[in-house]
Design an enzyme around this catalytic site. Structure first.
Site, PDB file in Angstrom:
ATOM      1  N   SER A 145       0.857  -1.184   0.000  1.00 42.60           N
ATOM      2  CA  SER A 145       0.000   0.000   0.000  1.00 42.60           C
ATOM      3  C   SER A 145       0.889   1.229   0.000  1.00 42.60           C
ATOM      4  O   SER A 145       2.005   1.188   0.538  1.00 42.60           O
ATOM      5  CB  SER A 145      -0.899   0.007   1.237  1.00 42.60           C
ATOM      6  OG  SER A 145      -1.567   1.247   1.381  1.00 42.60           O
ATOM      7  N   TYR A 159      -0.917  -0.688  10.423  1.00 45.60           N
ATOM      8  CA  TYR A 159      -1.125  -1.071   9.026  1.00 45.60           C
ATOM      9  C   TYR A 159       0.070  -0.644   8.174  1.00 45.60           C
ATOM     10  O   TYR A 159       0.582  -1.421   7.362  1.00 45.60           O
ATOM     11  CB  TYR A 159      -2.403  -0.409   8.516  1.00 45.60           C
ATOM     12  CG  TYR A 159      -2.711  -0.684   7.064  1.00 45.60           C
ATOM     13  CD1 TYR A 159      -3.277  -1.889   6.676  1.00 45.60           C
ATOM     14  CD2 TYR A 159      -2.447   0.271   6.080  1.00 45.60           C
ATOM     15  CE1 TYR A 159      -3.575  -2.146   5.346  1.00 45.60           C
ATOM     16  CE2 TYR A 159      -2.740   0.022   4.752  1.00 45.60           C
ATOM     17  CZ  TYR A 159      -3.301  -1.192   4.389  1.00 45.60           C
ATOM     18  OH  TYR A 159      -3.578  -1.453   3.069  1.00 45.60           O
ATOM     19  N   LYS A 163       2.708  -2.949   5.795  1.00 40.37           N
ATOM     20  CA  LYS A 163       2.817  -2.781   4.347  1.00 40.37           C
ATOM     21  C   LYS A 163       4.233  -2.398   3.924  1.00 40.37           C
ATOM     22  O   LYS A 163       4.666  -2.718   2.812  1.00 40.37           O
ATOM     23  CB  LYS A 163       1.788  -1.756   3.862  1.00 40.37           C
ATOM     24  CG  LYS A 163       0.348  -2.272   3.962  1.00 40.37           C
ATOM     25  CD  LYS A 163       0.173  -3.578   3.205  1.00 40.37           C
ATOM     26  CE  LYS A 163      -1.237  -4.101   3.248  1.00 40.37           C
ATOM     27  NZ  LYS A 163      -1.402  -5.370   2.464  1.00 40.37           N
TER      28      LYS A 163
END
Length: 294
Positions: A145, A159, A163
């Site tokens: 991402s 998160y 990533k």
């Protein structure tokens, strides 16, 4: 790598969003498609949809955080089709972490790493040795991402950290495949360049009990629609990239054997330049100021 009818593509997180779009795009190329997802009802719906569209498809309920579950998937795929040519390690979750990093619930970290990082590794470990041994062309796509994979996002640090790990893992995979002179390529996917309408915002619905929060949330979870409405109320229009465009980008990237599946975008390009310049200048990461938590 040439995509040809009769080849086999395996996609995790395939019941919806980017994963389903990739599976449908591979099927349109005549590939046999394997759908893997932890959400059984959504998986059954996706399976039925692809079958109705004429695809040859296999669906398996899989928890990518569990190595035995992914190994069983690999066994089932090779038993059914005898080969794998494309592997998309796409399954991912948002952590639902709140507050400053030092206030995060440890279970948020454990769950996010189990799916977003270990899940990618489990896919590599279960499939790549057999893909290499076959001697046939193949390709691995790992979904990262821009939020973490390109630049840190302090408002979603758990998160973002996972990533970022996917990028480094894929770079390492690429180097190891080259050292083996394998006919298998590797790419890291940055979906975008804009926001995506996916189930990631509601990923807490599939959170296993073993990764349950150790303390209750201070605020309710927000859906994507709620977040978008709040942004509009604040005067910010949000642009969205259709998941079908992401799938098209993946197919183009595999054909070109492109490592960086990174669509051109003013925002991401600016982030990349700013981070690279910050490192070269040994300067503080001032480009993060707009994301500072209040």
């Amino acid at each position: 790598m040439r995509l040809e009818a009769g080849q086999v593509a395996v996609v995790t997180g395939a019941a919806s969003g980017i994963g389903l779009a990739m599976a449908r795009r591979f099927a349109a190329e005549g590939l046999k498609v394997v759908l893997a997802d932890v959400e059984a009802a959504a998986l059954d719906k996706a399976f039925t949809r692809l079958r109705e569209e004429g695809a040859e498809v296999l669906a398996r309920t899989v928890d990518v955080s569990e190595p035995d579950s992914v190994a069983s998937l690999a066994d089932a795929v090779y038993d059914a089709f005898g080969a794998v040519h494309v592997l998309c390690n796409n399954a991912g979750v948002g952590s639902g972490a709140e507050g400053r990093m030092w206030e995060h619930d440890p279970a948020d970290w454990k769950w996010a790493f189990a799916v977003n990082v270990w899940g990618v590794f489990h896919g590599i470990q279960a499939f790549v040795p057999r893909m290499i041994a076959s001697g046939e062309p193949g390709h691995v796509v790992n979904t990262s991402s821009g939020d973490g994979g390109i630049a840190p996002l302090p408002t979603a640090s758990v998160y973002a950290v996972t990533k970022a790990a996917v990028v480094t893992m894929t770079e390492s995979l690429y180097a190891h495949l080259k050292a083996e002179h394998a006919r298998v390529g590797a790419s890291v996917l940055f979906p975008g360049p804009h926001m995506l309408r996916t189930g990631l915002w509601e990923s807490h619905r599939n959170r296993p009990a073993r990764y349950a929060k150790q303390r209750p949330r201070k605020t309710p979870y927000r859906s994507l629609d709620q977040w978008e409405a709040a942004m509009k109320e604040a005067g910010h229009e949000v642009a969205f990239t259709p998941v079908e465009e992401v799938a098209e980008h993946v197919v183009d990237g595999i054909r070109a054997d492109r490592f960086w599946m990174l669509p051109a975008g003013e925002h991401s390009d600016r982030q990349i330049r700013a981070r690279a310049r910050s490192m070269l200048d040994r300067a503080d990461p001032t480009y993060l100021e707009s994301f500072v938590l209040d």
